[in-house]
Design a protein around this motif. Sequence first.
Motif, mmCIF file in Angstrom:
data_model
loop_
_atom_site.group_PDB
_atom_site.id
_atom_site.type_symbol
_atom_site.label_atom_id
_atom_site.label_comp_id
_atom_site.label_asym_id
_atom_site.label_seq_id
_atom_site.Cartn_x
_atom_site.Cartn_y
_atom_site.Cartn_z
ATOM 1 N N GLN A 1 0.820 -1.212 0.000
ATOM 2 C CA GLN A 1 0.000 0.000 0.000
ATOM 3 C C GLN A 1 0.851 1.259 0.000
ATOM 4 O O GLN A 1 0.356 2.351 0.261
ATOM 5 C CB GLN A 1 -0.950 -0.011 1.198
ATOM 6 N N LEU A 2 2.135 1.110 -0.330
ATOM 7 C CA LEU A 2 3.025 2.255 -0.487
ATOM 8 C C LEU A 2 3.245 2.443 -1.982
ATOM 9 O O LEU A 2 3.978 1.683 -2.606
ATOM 10 C CB LEU A 2 4.370 2.013 0.210
ATOM 11 N N PRO A 3 2.583 3.416 -2.591
ATOM 12 C CA PRO A 3 2.601 3.512 -4.055
ATOM 13 C C PRO A 3 4.006 3.667 -4.613
ATOM 14 O O PRO A 3 4.815 4.428 -4.097
ATOM 15 C CB PRO A 3 1.750 4.758 -4.330
ATOM 16 N N PHE A 4 4.267 2.904 -5.667
ATOM 17 C CA PHE A 4 5.533 2.940 -6.401
ATOM 18 C C PHE A 4 6.725 2.527 -5.542
ATOM 19 O O PHE A 4 7.870 2.859 -5.867
ATOM 20 C CB PHE A 4 5.772 4.336 -7.003
ATOM 21 N N ALA A 5 6.474 1.779 -4.458
ATOM 22 C CA ALA A 5 7.583 1.342 -3.605
ATOM 23 C C ALA A 5 8.546 0.453 -4.391
ATOM 24 O O ALA A 5 9.772 0.600 -4.295
ATOM 25 C CB ALA A 5 7.035 0.589 -2.388
ATOM 26 N N ALA A 6 8.004 -0.465 -5.170
ATOM 27 C CA ALA A 6 8.868 -1.360 -5.945
ATOM 28 C C ALA A 6 9.574 -0.608 -7.069
ATOM 29 O O ALA A 6 10.733 -0.887 -7.382
ATOM 30 C CB ALA A 6 8.050 -2.519 -6.515
ATOM 31 N N VAL A 7 8.888 0.344 -7.689
ATOM 32 C CA VAL A 7 9.531 1.161 -8.729
ATOM 33 C C VAL A 7 10.723 1.902 -8.141
ATOM 34 O O VAL A 7 11.795 1.988 -8.764
ATOM 35 C CB VAL A 7 8.523 2.156 -9.343
ATOM 36 N N GLN A 8 10.557 2.418 -6.944
ATOM 37 C CA GLN A 8 11.650 3.139 -6.294
ATOM 38 C C GLN A 8 12.848 2.223 -6.097
ATOM 39 O O GLN A 8 13.999 2.607 -6.359
ATOM 40 C CB GLN A 8 11.181 3.706 -4.956
ATOM 41 N N ARG A 9 12.599 0.982 -5.677
ATOM 42 C CA ARG A 9 13.699 0.037 -5.483
ATOM 43 C C ARG A 9 14.332 -0.360 -6.818
ATOM 44 O O ARG A 9 15.528 -0.629 -6.889
ATOM 45 C CB ARG A 9 13.200 -1.197 -4.739
ATOM 46 N N LEU A 10 13.533 -0.392 -7.884
ATOM 47 C CA LEU A 10 14.073 -0.709 -9.205
ATOM 48 C C LEU A 10 14.981 0.402 -9.722
ATOM 49 O O LEU A 10 16.019 0.145 -10.346
ATOM 50 C CB LEU A 10 12.915 -0.953 -10.178
ATOM 51 N N VAL A 11 14.585 1.637 -9.451
ATOM 52 C CA VAL A 11 15.325 2.792 -9.991
ATOM 53 C C VAL A 11 16.687 2.948 -9.323
ATOM 54 O O VAL A 11 17.666 3.361 -9.968
ATOM 55 C CB VAL A 11 14.489 4.079 -9.836
ATOM 56 N N ILE A 12 16.793 2.618 -8.038
ATOM 57 C CA ILE A 12 18.024 2.903 -7.274
ATOM 58 C C ILE A 12 19.276 2.356 -7.966
ATOM 59 O O ILE A 12 20.245 3.096 -8.183
ATOM 60 C CB ILE A 12 17.894 2.382 -5.831
ATOM 61 N N PRO A 13 19.323 1.066 -8.366
ATOM 62 C CA PRO A 13 20.562 0.589 -8.998
ATOM 63 C C PRO A 13 20.795 1.136 -10.412
ATOM 64 O O PRO A 13 21.877 0.958 -10.963
ATOM 65 C CB PRO A 13 20.368 -0.938 -9.028
ATOM 66 N N LEU A 14 19.785 1.807 -10.985
ATOM 67 C CA LEU A 14 19.920 2.346 -12.343
ATOM 68 C C LEU A 14 19.946 3.871 -12.339
ATOM 69 O O LEU A 14 19.839 4.494 -13.395
ATOM 70 C CB LEU A 14 18.752 1.856 -13.207
ATOM 71 N N ARG A 15 20.115 4.480 -11.169
ATOM 72 C CA ARG A 15 19.953 5.931 -11.063
ATOM 73 C C ARG A 15 20.976 6.703 -11.892
ATOM 74 O O ARG A 15 20.733 7.869 -12.243
ATOM 75 C CB ARG A 15 19.994 6.364 -9.604
ATOM 76 N N GLU A 16 22.107 6.103 -12.214
ATOM 77 C CA GLU A 16 23.097 6.834 -13.021
ATOM 78 C C GLU A 16 22.577 7.159 -14.412
ATOM 79 O O GLU A 16 23.103 8.046 -15.096
ATOM 80 C CB GLU A 16 24.386 6.015 -13.133
ATOM 81 N N PHE A 17 21.503 6.460 -14.846
ATOM 82 C CA PHE A 17 20.963 6.690 -16.180
ATOM 83 C C PHE A 17 19.773 7.652 -16.175
ATOM 84 O O PHE A 17 19.213 7.946 -17.228
ATOM 85 C CB PHE A 17 20.540 5.357 -16.814
ATOM 86 N N LEU A 18 19.393 8.153 -15.007
ATOM 87 C CA LEU A 18 18.250 9.071 -14.917
ATOM 88 C C LEU A 18 18.428 10.336 -15.759
ATOM 89 O O LEU A 18 17.454 10.811 -16.360
ATOM 90 C CB LEU A 18 17.993 9.442 -13.453
ATOM 91 N N PRO A 19 19.632 10.908 -15.843
ATOM 92 C CA PRO A 19 19.773 12.126 -16.662
ATOM 93 C C PRO A 19 19.434 11.933 -18.135
ATOM 94 O O PRO A 19 19.204 12.922 -18.846
ATOM 95 C CB PRO A 19 21.264 12.482 -16.483
ATOM 96 N N ALA A 20 19.395 10.687 -18.601
ATOM 97 C CA ALA A 20 19.076 10.437 -20.016
ATOM 98 C C ALA A 20 17.581 10.562 -20.299
ATOM 99 O O ALA A 20 17.178 10.590 -21.471
ATOM 100 C CB ALA A 20 19.553 9.043 -20.421
ATOM 101 N N LEU A 21 16.752 10.664 -19.255
ATOM 102 C CA LEU A 21 15.307 10.692 -19.449
ATOM 103 C C LEU A 21 14.828 12.084 -19.833
ATOM 104 O O LEU A 21 15.415 13.093 -19.427
ATOM 105 C CB LEU A 21 14.593 10.261 -18.161
#
Length: 913
Positions: free
Chosen positions: A77-97
């Motif tokens: 019941q914590l929205p996007f909790a799993a998405v947040q965990r997915l993003v953490i190891p890929l955060r170096e690629f966030l600037p490409a978005l």
Amino acid sequence: MGHRDADGVDGAGVVVGRDNEVRQVRKVLAEARHGRGGALLVQGEPGIGKTTLLAAATAAPAGMQLVALSGFEAESQLPFAAVQRLVIPLREFLPALPPRHLRALEVASGAAAGPPPDRFLIGLGVLGLLAAAGAVRPVACVVDDAHLLDPESLDVLGFVARRLEAEAAAVVLAARAGAGLEQQLAGVPQLPLSGLALEPAVRLLTQSMNEPIDPAVAAQIAVATGGNPLALTDLAGELTVRQLTESSLGDEPFPVGRRLEAFYVRQVRALDPAGQVWLLVAAADATGDHDLIAEAAAKLGLPDAAAEGAEEAGLVELRATVRFRHPLVRSAAYNAPVGRERRRVHRALAEVAESMGLSDRAAWHAAKATLGTDEAVAQRVEQAADRAGERGGFASRASVLTQAAALTPPGGDRYRRLVAAAEAALAAGTSQLAKDLLDDVDEDDLDDLTRGRMLALRAQWALFTADPALRHTGADLLEAADLFEGHDDELEQKTLLLAWELALPAERLATGMSWQHLGRRMAQAAQRRPGPPAVLLEALSAHLLLPFEQAVPALRRAAEVLADLPPEEMLLYGHCSAALCSALWDEQLRRLCLERWAQAARDAGSLQQLDTALWVQSLYEITLGNPRGATDFIEQVRELRRAIGYEAEHVINVALLAWTGVPRAQVQAMAQATYDTGFGGVHSSAVRGLAAIELADSRFESAYDLLVPFYEEPFFHTSPIGYPDLIEAAVRSGRRAQAEAVLELLQARAEACGTPWIVGATARSRALLSRGAAAEKHFQEAIEVSTVEAELGRAHLLYGEWLRRARRRREAREQLQKASQLFTRVGAEAFRGRAQRELEAMGEATAAPDPAEGPALTAQEATVARLAAAGRTNAEIAATMFLSSNTVDYHLRKVFSKLGISSRRQLHDRLQP
């Protein structure tokens, strides 16, 4: 002999009896390594070996980055909790978005404040993130216990899994069968996991035993357990050969599922009391947060060594987080104690979570610790729901508010929370849940504002589900607006605009209201608060109440305001643009407004709004006689439906079917079905489409019969669009007086509007009622003025027919050939056929239009090709079709290869005749 290592794994680390399944998972990973993204959903009953299969098939995938996630009930019941965990190891690629995708991910994860993002916009962000990461090193996203993910993350992962094509990324999910994931993961390839076959089941049991067992007995046990690996390995570790032999002689099957859980309950109860309570603390938290569990255990007075017994018994692993051997072990640990003990543990966890700043988790535990109702706890839970809504977690908000309502003492607050939960449920697309929540509301206990919200919600539900109650939505929303009057001016104005939006599809079928009353209420509400809604209300009120010529200035002012609205307001009011601009016969402004509405929805990731905008655009193009354009938008709707996991082939524009050669009886049957459902507007559009085809086939009597009701009982802006066709049908069927009466109305509108569309159509219609030089003058005026391709084609066609009858063959040939070319361009084959028949009557040799040569394009390739031919960039096409730019480039290369071309210019020449 091997030893028991994990469910279904022998001593050599090989998964027993799962060679084919391992190959299927590894094939998905191998495809991703070669730039062909894909997904797989592994489903099976508890203990069947899903976790083991994932671990074995994805262990250290060669040349890939592995991102592993697991679902936790406490995060569900914590929205996007799993998405947040997915993003953490890929955060170096966030600037490409793209900035809006990055912003959506930041808001969803709580890292930034902002308007709640749509879950599908977040899905586009995750898709882009995987594409960017995969461009550096292929990525494998592996998700275990997907059925325990928060619903928003599950929606995002389902969206991404359906859109992976030309990315070096794979998504592999495992979930419990029967967990109700059909909608969220619809369209994702599935791998059902059943019990092991007899031979590998016997081998696994034999390898797991500490002493030899008779093969016949082992076979009986394998059959009795259904080949469930967990049952086989755990029973082998706990029961002696004699016990197993004795059990195999009975009729009772071995414990699987609930019975296997009972088996673990006995193991839990074998621990000392402190160990059992510690295990309950770990099971109650579910996230494995070691610090939270340790502090709660200390608060309950448990010794530091309390966890050791559970670990020594093989029930948990103590690492950076606490991990249960299997979800069934956790379930057993949680359900074995009495309810009073569970509530005591949740209370301790709530206090510790609050002290650690984990407000949402604290509220969740506080709710679990409460017996009966408690307003204070209900308020905490409601606050957690509000935070979920701020992050765009509407499904989680609905679920949490439902809990808050259950904790609320009977009365107005309970039902207010249920209404709010239903609003969130409908926003999340779970219409049945919204209806169920509303059914539990006692209207007598509602205040005016909440009752008005409930009425508005029921009206939106009717449209969302195409329920026959759609006919009454306008009346319901008028009542809601009356309830808001004097309490909330902004909400009153928005509700009246919504009343127009939801009553419009019903047209004449609307019940329980008068359009004049709606117009008067709009005029009143427009005076209460200035701003764009007031301008729109004034215009629609004038449209409903005043003679057309007097309403035009207000309509024009509102249309111009719409054209300049910022995207966030265009999302709210863009639906008004179709009616306002259609009333003004301003096809250029209507196209501009509709495109801005669709773009605003696309940029916000609001796929429900985009679905509506694209559908309206399809209807709009068919009213302009442009089947090709209407088909393009319908294909975009279908692509959108595929992206969100809905059945795409059921998307039908009935009017378009009439234009594309579907038998009349079939179109009539579909039109009648829409009429019976309450969609009077769709029915009217279909009838006008049928009439147009009757005109194209020179069946003028039939066309007249279909069109004359629109003149005898007109409906505001929609009926006059058919007046030019009615005039042609009336003239050609010998009803000159009727044609002149309709022309008089059309001429008045043309003088009031002055737009090329209606001026050209009026000139063409007047030419049909004129003779000699006057007729020719009006035909030429229509050709000079018309900017709509199909309308221009109709003017050339009628002028060519007139010239042929005047025996001016060379000029007639020129006009008819231009008409044929224009009809080919817009895909109006019926009218092209009429032009070709005229040419044949003069002895001209004709041929069918030259279709694109080469192998047929898939629906997705064709859509990409049409958008590219229209000048869209790869990034724009990707945004339109909810794909990555990599996938668009992949499809374009295939299109070029199939068509034998090498540039976008050649593509434009091929697809834009």
